[in-house]
Design an enzyme around this catalytic site. Sequence first.
Site, mmCIF file in Angstrom:
data_model
loop_
_atom_site.group_PDB
_atom_site.id
_atom_site.type_symbol
_atom_site.label_atom_id
_atom_site.label_comp_id
_atom_site.label_asym_id
_atom_site.label_seq_id
_atom_site.Cartn_x
_atom_site.Cartn_y
_atom_site.Cartn_z
ATOM 1 N N ARG A 1 73.428 51.168 10.304
ATOM 2 C CA ARG A 1 73.697 50.729 8.930
ATOM 3 C C ARG A 1 73.271 49.262 8.740
ATOM 4 O O ARG A 1 73.542 48.399 9.566
ATOM 5 C CB ARG A 1 75.200 50.874 8.638
ATOM 6 C CG ARG A 1 75.622 50.417 7.243
ATOM 7 C CD ARG A 1 76.103 48.983 7.238
ATOM 8 N NE ARG A 1 76.601 48.578 5.923
ATOM 9 C CZ ARG A 1 76.836 47.318 5.570
ATOM 10 N NH1 ARG A 1 76.611 46.348 6.416
ATOM 11 N NH2 ARG A 1 77.284 47.030 4.373
ATOM 12 N N VAL A 2 72.594 49.001 7.633
ATOM 13 C CA VAL A 2 72.233 47.633 7.276
ATOM 14 C C VAL A 2 72.758 47.355 5.878
ATOM 15 O O VAL A 2 72.673 48.218 4.999
ATOM 16 C CB VAL A 2 70.696 47.431 7.320
ATOM 17 C CG1 VAL A 2 70.305 46.057 6.791
ATOM 18 C CG2 VAL A 2 70.172 47.619 8.736
ATOM 19 N N THR B 1 80.888 36.253 6.840
ATOM 20 C CA THR B 1 79.434 36.242 6.613
ATOM 21 C C THR B 1 79.052 34.962 5.903
ATOM 22 O O THR B 1 79.637 34.617 4.889
ATOM 23 C CB THR B 1 79.014 37.438 5.738
ATOM 24 O OG1 THR B 1 79.143 38.607 6.521
ATOM 25 C CG2 THR B 1 77.574 37.298 5.251
ATOM 26 N N SER C 1 82.621 38.105 11.756
ATOM 27 C CA SER C 1 81.603 38.763 10.926
ATOM 28 C C SER C 1 80.224 38.160 11.093
ATOM 29 O O SER C 1 79.310 38.490 10.337
ATOM 30 C CB SER C 1 81.977 38.669 9.439
ATOM 31 O OG SER C 1 83.219 39.254 9.229
ATOM 32 N N THR D 1 74.934 37.641 9.411
ATOM 33 C CA THR D 1 76.141 38.470 9.470
ATOM 34 C C THR D 1 76.073 39.477 10.615
ATOM 35 O O THR D 1 74.971 39.805 11.092
ATOM 36 C CB THR D 1 76.300 39.258 8.143
ATOM 37 O OG1 THR D 1 77.571 39.914 8.134
ATOM 38 C CG2 THR D 1 75.220 40.311 7.960
ATOM 39 N N THR E 1 78.323 37.930 -0.449
ATOM 40 C CA THR E 1 79.122 38.385 0.679
ATOM 41 C C THR E 1 79.975 39.548 0.187
ATOM 42 O O THR E 1 80.156 39.723 -1.015
ATOM 43 C CB THR E 1 79.990 37.238 1.231
ATOM 44 O OG1 THR E 1 80.724 37.712 2.361
ATOM 45 C CG2 THR E 1 80.963 36.705 0.195
ATOM 46 N N GLY E 2 80.475 40.327 1.130
ATOM 47 C CA GLY E 2 81.294 41.468 0.735
ATOM 48 C C GLY E 2 80.590 42.775 1.021
ATOM 49 O O GLY E 2 79.718 42.846 1.889
ATOM 50 N N ASP F 1 73.432 44.170 2.700
ATOM 51 C CA ASP F 1 72.627 43.344 1.795
ATOM 52 C C ASP F 1 72.098 42.070 2.452
ATOM 53 O O ASP F 1 71.071 41.529 2.036
ATOM 54 C CB ASP F 1 73.477 42.921 0.598
ATOM 55 C CG ASP F 1 74.697 42.117 1.049
ATOM 56 O OD1 ASP F 1 75.379 42.571 2.006
ATOM 57 O OD2 ASP F 1 74.960 41.040 0.489
HETATM 58 C C1 SD4 Z 1 77.294 43.472 4.683
HETATM 59 N N1 SD4 Z 1 77.587 41.683 3.092
HETATM 60 O O1 SD4 Z 1 76.770 43.772 5.749
HETATM 61 C C2 SD4 Z 1 77.759 42.043 4.494
HETATM 62 C C3 SD4 Z 1 79.155 41.957 4.970
HETATM 63 C C4 SD4 Z 1 79.834 40.682 4.704
HETATM 64 O O2 SD4 Z 1 81.392 39.169 5.472
HETATM 65 O O3 SD4 Z 1 79.587 39.957 3.769
HETATM 66 N N2 SD4 Z 1 80.747 40.330 5.588
HETATM 67 O O4 SD4 Z 1 77.494 44.298 3.788
#
Ligand code: SD4
Length: 333
Positions: free
Chosen positions: A220-221, A192, A90, A210, A243-244, A223
């Site tokens: 796509r972007v 991430t 990631s 990330t 993260t997430g 957070d």
């Molecule tokens: C995102 N927050 O691009 C990031 C993804 C992520 O571990 O945290 N991956 O939405």
Amino acid sequence: MKRRHFIKKASVTGLGLVTASSTFLSVDENQEIKNEIAVTSKYIKPLVIATWKTDLAVETAAAVLEKGGNALDAVEQGCRIEEANEKGQSVGKGGLPDRDGEVTLDACIMNEKGDYGAVLGVKNIKHVISVARKVMEDTPHVMLVGEGAENFAVSKGFERENLLTEAAKKAWKKWKEKSEYKPIINIENHDTIGMLAIDKKGNISGACTTSGLAYKMPGRVGDSPIIGGGLFVDNEVGGASATGLGEEVLKTVGSFLIVELMRQGKSPQEACEEAIGRIVNKPGKDFKNFQVGYIAVNKKGETGAFSIHQHFSYNLYKNKENKNIPSDFYNKV
Ligand code: SD4
């Protein structure tokens, strides 16, 4: 278990005190513990906290700080470890690609003066955290995107390289057989890195890097590179990182929210919990199939972490010890 003994155990094992205390103790006792923690929260600077199991990245950042380096250098050096780690799917090289098989990276950095730099959707450059720092320090802008960011990086001496490893390509080809786009809890989201550091002078900086969601739509972007979303630092108050599933973090401006809640007097733990609450308590929100996790630190060196689901963890370097600690979480059923 005697209360004093329990406090000791909680801090030794690194269990989230909120989970532990609310399981075993009455409301009054919880308050007493909070007071006691506040009194005993003196710590030896420096401090580093980062999302997920990121032992080496945190160790690297801590080494910079222990030598008297500043928090900004520490978070940059720490994040570079994960960007170079090809096993991490990631972040950086080895990150899973978008639907079309292109690896695109997002990163941002903030210093103790509140300056910010970010790059979004960058191809072919591994150390995007360092490019984000260059945007912050060497341009009048805060964000560069796509080709512009890549060309800027090359003009600053960064080398182009193929970021799609054989392992990531294989995983993408397998995914293409069904081409189902579903964010998966803790599977595609486990690497991430968001990192916050306090240096020996007490200054705070943060960084986040990330490859975004696996098999995302091209363009796509999330957070991670957005100020206040994946990262926010205010040197007077503290910092937070996420993260997430970035869409959910962005809709609640999660990291900014946490810092503002701390400014109003909430502890980092309380602030992280409230920020998760803002997501899961939306009417009709089905949070079963996505994960969000937050980490936070305040100026006093108190830390917090909270996620929607189990299995989020963070690394904390504090009082000269680096530990991976399971985060407390919302969805206990
Ligand atoms: C995102 N927050 O691009 C990031 C993804 C992520 O571990 O945290 N991956 O939405």
